[in-house]
Design a protein around this motif. Structure first.
Motif, PDB file in Angstrom:
ATOM      1  N   GLY A 288      59.255  85.587  15.857  1.00 27.13           N
ATOM      2  CA  GLY A 288      59.752  84.508  14.999  1.00 27.13           C
ATOM      3  C   GLY A 288      60.071  83.239  15.773  1.00 27.13           C
ATOM      4  O   GLY A 288      59.857  83.147  16.986  1.00 27.13           O
ATOM      5  N   GLN A 289      60.596  82.264  15.039  1.00 26.54           N
ATOM      6  CA  GLN A 289      60.916  80.975  15.644  1.00 26.54           C
ATOM      7  C   GLN A 289      62.165  81.066  16.524  1.00 26.54           C
ATOM      8  O   GLN A 289      63.013  81.929  16.343  1.00 26.54           O
ATOM      9  N   VAL A 290      62.236  80.134  17.470  1.00 18.90           N
ATOM     10  CA  VAL A 290      63.384  80.039  18.373  1.00 18.90           C
ATOM     11  C   VAL A 290      64.050  78.684  18.154  1.00 18.90           C
ATOM     12  O   VAL A 290      63.469  77.806  17.501  1.00 18.90           O
ATOM     13  N   PRO A 291      65.299  78.479  18.660  1.00 15.90           N
ATOM     14  CA  PRO A 291      65.919  77.156  18.535  1.00 15.90           C
ATOM     15  C   PRO A 291      65.021  76.056  19.083  1.00 15.90           C
ATOM     16  O   PRO A 291      64.387  76.216  20.123  1.00 15.90           O
ATOM     17  N   ARG A 292      64.963  74.941  18.379  1.00 16.66           N
ATOM     18  CA  ARG A 292      64.054  73.861  18.763  1.00 16.66           C
ATOM     19  C   ARG A 292      64.331  73.342  20.165  1.00 16.66           C
ATOM     20  O   ARG A 292      63.413  72.961  20.886  1.00 16.66           O
ATOM     21  N   ALA A 293      65.581  73.321  20.540  1.00 19.93           N
ATOM     22  CA  ALA A 293      65.920  72.779  21.858  1.00 19.93           C
ATOM     23  C   ALA A 293      65.321  73.606  22.992  1.00 19.93           C
ATOM     24  O   ALA A 293      65.024  73.073  24.056  1.00 19.93           O
ATOM     25  N   GLU A 294      65.149  74.916  22.760  1.00 22.03           N
ATOM     26  CA  GLU A 294      64.615  75.786  23.809  1.00 22.03           C
ATOM     27  C   GLU A 294      63.137  76.125  23.618  1.00 22.03           C
ATOM     28  O   GLU A 294      62.538  76.837  24.436  1.00 22.03           O
ATOM     29  N   GLN A 295      62.528  75.640  22.519  1.00 26.57           N
ATOM     30  CA  GLN A 295      61.169  76.051  22.193  1.00 26.57           C
ATOM     31  C   GLN A 295      60.162  75.626  23.263  1.00 26.57           C
ATOM     32  O   GLN A 295      59.354  76.442  23.736  1.00 26.57           O
ATOM     33  N   ALA A 296      60.205  74.369  23.677  1.00 22.39           N
ATOM     34  CA  ALA A 296      59.233  73.892  24.675  1.00 22.39           C
ATOM     35  C   ALA A 296      59.403  74.622  25.998  1.00 22.39           C
ATOM     36  O   ALA A 296      58.409  75.006  26.662  1.00 22.39           O
ATOM     37  N   GLN A 297      60.611  74.857  26.395  1.00 23.36           N
ATOM     38  CA  GLN A 297      60.866  75.513  27.678  1.00 23.36           C
ATOM     39  C   GLN A 297      60.380  76.951  27.686  1.00 23.36           C
ATOM     40  O   GLN A 297      59.739  77.401  28.658  1.00 23.36           O
ATOM     41  N   ILE A 298      60.658  77.712  26.604  1.00 23.06           N
ATOM     42  CA  ILE A 298      60.221  79.112  26.579  1.00 23.06           C
ATOM     43  C   ILE A 298      58.710  79.220  26.460  1.00 23.06           C
ATOM     44  O   ILE A 298      58.079  80.133  27.016  1.00 23.06           O
ATOM     45  N   GLU A 299      58.075  78.272  25.734  1.00 23.04           N
ATOM     46  CA  GLU A 299      56.617  78.257  25.630  1.00 23.04           C
ATOM     47  C   GLU A 299      55.991  77.998  27.003  1.00 23.04           C
ATOM     48  O   GLU A 299      55.005  78.644  27.390  1.00 23.04           O
ATOM     49  N   ALA A 300      56.575  77.064  27.733  1.00 24.93           N
ATOM     50  CA  ALA A 300      56.051  76.759  29.075  1.00 24.93           C
ATOM     51  C   ALA A 300      56.200  77.961  29.995  1.00 24.93           C
ATOM     52  O   ALA A 300      55.294  78.280  30.789  1.00 24.93           O
ATOM     53  N   ARG A 301      57.327  78.653  29.898  1.00 26.24           N
ATOM     54  CA  ARG A 301      57.539  79.836  30.736  1.00 26.24           C
ATOM     55  C   ARG A 301      56.515  80.916  30.412  1.00 26.24           C
ATOM     56  O   ARG A 301      55.963  81.578  31.310  1.00 26.24           O
ATOM     57  N   PHE A 302      56.250  81.094  29.107  1.00 21.39           N
ATOM     58  CA  PHE A 302      55.276  82.113  28.699  1.00 21.39           C
ATOM     59  C   PHE A 302      53.876  81.768  29.219  1.00 21.39           C
ATOM     60  O   PHE A 302      53.157  82.635  29.746  1.00 21.39           O
ATOM     61  N   GLN A 303      53.501  80.509  29.080  1.00 23.65           N
ATOM     62  CA  GLN A 303      52.175  80.100  29.546  1.00 23.65           C
ATOM     63  C   GLN A 303      52.042  80.260  31.058  1.00 23.65           C
ATOM     64  O   GLN A 303      50.980  80.654  31.564  1.00 23.65           O
ATOM     65  N   GLU A 304      53.108  79.961  31.770  1.00 27.78           N
ATOM     66  CA  GLU A 304      53.065  80.146  33.221  1.00 27.78           C
ATOM     67  C   GLU A 304      52.892  81.617  33.570  1.00 27.78           C
ATOM     68  O   GLU A 304      52.138  81.970  34.492  1.00 27.78           O
ATOM     69  N   ALA A 305      53.595  82.505  32.845  1.00 31.97           N
ATOM     70  CA  ALA A 305      53.459  83.940  33.106  1.00 31.97           C
ATOM     71  C   ALA A 305      52.046  84.406  32.790  1.00 31.97           C
ATOM     72  O   ALA A 305      51.443  85.200  33.548  1.00 31.97           O
ATOM     73  N   ILE A 306      51.467  83.919  31.666  1.00 33.65           N
ATOM     74  CA  ILE A 306      50.083  84.287  31.295  1.00 33.65           C
ATOM     75  C   ILE A 306      49.115  83.798  32.360  1.00 33.65           C
ATOM     76  O   ILE A 306      48.185  84.509  32.780  1.00 33.65           O
ATOM     77  N   THR A 307      49.327  82.559  32.793  1.00 37.15           N
ATOM     78  CA  THR A 307      48.439  81.995  33.817  1.00 37.15           C
ATOM     79  C   THR A 307      48.500  82.807  35.106  1.00 37.15           C
ATOM     80  O   THR A 307      47.476  83.048  35.766  1.00 37.15           O
ATOM     81  N   ALA A 308      49.685  83.254  35.468  1.00 39.79           N
ATOM     82  CA  ALA A 308      49.834  84.060  36.696  1.00 39.79           C
ATOM     83  C   ALA A 308      49.082  85.378  36.583  1.00 39.79           C
ATOM     84  O   ALA A 308      48.431  85.835  37.538  1.00 39.79           O
ATOM     85  N   ILE A 309      49.154  86.017  35.404  1.00 42.65           N
ATOM     86  CA  ILE A 309      48.439  87.287  35.215  1.00 42.65           C
ATOM     87  C   ILE A 309      46.930  87.060  35.258  1.00 42.65           C
ATOM     88  O   ILE A 309      46.175  87.826  35.880  1.00 42.65           O
ATOM     89  N   ARG A 310      46.487  85.989  34.580  1.00 44.19           N
ATOM     90  CA  ARG A 310      45.043  85.702  34.591  1.00 44.19           C
ATOM     91  C   ARG A 310      44.563  85.409  36.007  1.00 44.19           C
ATOM     92  O   ARG A 310      43.455  85.806  36.404  1.00 44.19           O
ATOM     93  N   ARG A 311      45.406  84.702  36.755  1.00 44.49           N
ATOM     94  CA  ARG A 311      45.020  84.396  38.146  1.00 44.49           C
ATOM     95  C   ARG A 311      44.893  85.687  38.970  1.00 44.49           C
ATOM     96  O   ARG A 311      43.952  85.866  39.759  1.00 44.49           O
ATOM     97  N   ALA A 312      45.858  86.599  38.761  1.00 47.93           N
ATOM     98  CA  ALA A 312      45.816  87.874  39.485  1.00 47.93           C
ATOM     99  C   ALA A 312      44.594  88.685  39.074  1.00 47.93           C
ATOM    100  O   ALA A 312      43.934  89.336  39.912  1.00 47.93           O
ATOM    101  N   TRP A 313      44.265  88.629  37.816  1.00 44.24           N
ATOM    102  CA  TRP A 313      43.104  89.376  37.324  1.00 44.24           C
ATOM    103  C   TRP A 313      41.811  88.778  37.894  1.00 44.24           C
ATOM    104  O   TRP A 313      40.889  89.485  38.319  1.00 44.24           O
ATOM    105  N   SER A 314      41.748  87.438  37.912  1.00 41.24           N
ATOM    106  CA  SER A 314      40.556  86.776  38.443  1.00 41.24           C
ATOM    107  C   SER A 314      40.349  87.112  39.907  1.00 41.24           C
ATOM    108  O   SER A 314      39.209  87.362  40.370  1.00 41.24           O
TER     109      SER A 314
END
Length: 376
Positions: A333-359
């Motif tokens: 579900g949705q998160v507080p707007r003030a923290e939405q951009a920060q948590i999205e960025a953290r998630f994308q960074e974690a995904i990018t790290a996994i993809r990098r490890a896989w590559s």
């Protein structure tokens, strides 16, 4: 004779005088007294004359004292009511002396009467002023009644002119002003007050009766606004705008036709309670939604932490782990707007790290042990 002699013996001069008048009214020719009776009568009347002289002298002394008391009132600063009471008391005492001491000399009476009249002048002036003010109040009262009658004819014509309705707000204000003016006017002579009150009430009734009917209709309109507010769904997106629209309509109707104070207050409290209930429900819903967003934020933070630690997992599980994480993230579900951009960025960074490890694992060379050659 017995009554006369007894009164003289007791010093009751007035009673003795009355008995003497009764004796003088008797016809001595028809009822001739005896010599002894005539002697008693002569002696009694002599004593009566002597006492009357003393009484007259004492009465005159008392009258001189009353005259002096009346003259001394001029130098005293007394309230008008007290001054009038004192002068009335002096005149009453003077009158009582006439009965007990005989008539006063003319000079003495004129001196006393002049002193009382001079002392009474401020009271007389006050009463005259009051009489003039009552007369002015009478004129003003009649003018007020005429004003109400003329206004009623102009404000409430028998037929509506050009479809324009009466200005009920102006009529209500006029009625209130004239009622206050009638209550605040000064005193009027009692002989005319009752008739004027009736005439004013009749004139006002020509305005108050149709105004009351219009106010009853306005109360019904306000009741409908209250019902509309009570039936609004609290959680719809446009509810706040609809509440503000109802509040605007309420203000417009209140300005167009004021209601009696008690009705206005009671209806407004009910309307405000209905509006407050809607905003309270919306606030409660918003509070619940905020709590749910905070719970969602905590879950996403836990997902990010798991992804950040997943880079150390065997390369074989990384594709499945990555797919599962993205699916769960999309379902969250949705998160507080003030923290939405920060948590999205953290998630994308974690995904990018996994993809990098896989590559890196995908391009790493795989060395095999050489196969021995076959001998011929």
């Amino acid at each position: 004779m017995d009554g006369l002699e007894k009164s003289l013996e007791d010093g009751a001069l007035q009673a003795a005088t009355d008995f003497d008048k009764t004796l003088r009214a008797i016809d001595f020719k028809a009822h001739k007294p005896s010599a002894a009776q005539l002697s008693r009568l002569t002696q009694a009347r002599s004593e009566l004359t002597r006492l009357q002289g003393w009484a007259r002298w004492g009465g005159n002394v008392s009258r001189e004292e009353l005259t002096k008391a009346a003259q001394e009132l001029l130098g005293q600063e007394l309230a008008l009511a007290e001054l009038a009471k004192k002068i009335g008391s002096l005149r009453a005492r003077w009158k009582s002396l006439d009965g007990s001491s005989g008539s006063a000399p003319k000079v003495l009476w004129e001196s006393f009467d002049a002193a009382c009249t001079t002392a009474y002048a401020p009271v007389a002036a006050h009463f005259q002023q009051q009489a003039e003010q009552r007369q002015a109040n009478l004129v003003n009262a009649r003018a007020l009644i005429d004003d109400v009658q003329q206004y009623a004819q102009a404000a409430l014509p028998l037929e509506t002119v050009d479809g324009v309705a009466p200005d009920w707000k102006a009529i209500a204000q006029f009625c209130q002003q004239k009622q206050q003016a009638w209550k605040s006017q000064g005193p009027i002579n009692r002989s005319e007050k009752k008739a004027l009150d009736g005439a004013f009430a009749a004139a006002m009734q020509g305005l108050l009766t149709p105004l009351a009917a219009q106010q009853r209709s306005e109360i019904a309109r306000r009741e409908r606004l209250i019902d509309e507010a009570a039936q609004l769904p609290a959680n719809q997106r446009d509810t706040a705008d609809r509440v503000r629209e109802l509040q605007q309509r309420w203000q417009e109707q209140a300005k167009a036709l004021p209601l009696p104070r008690q009705d206005e207050q009671e209806l407004w409290l009910r309307f405000r309670a209905a509006c407050d209930a809607i905003f309270a429900q919306r606030k409660e819903s918003a509070s619940s939604a905020d709590a749910e967003r905070r719970d969602n934020l905590r879950l996403r933070e836990e997902q990010c932490a798991l992804l950040e630690a997943a880079s150390a997992e065997p390369e074989a599980v990384l594709p499945k782990l990555l797919q599962q994480a993205q699916q769960e993230w999309a379902r969250a579900g949705q998160v507080p707007r003030a923290e939405q951009a920060q948590i999205e960025a953290r998630f994308q960074e974690a995904i990018t790290a996994i993809r990098r490890a896989w590559s890196k694992a995908a391009i790493r060379p795989h060395w095999r042990k050489p196969t021995p050659c076959a001998t011929s």
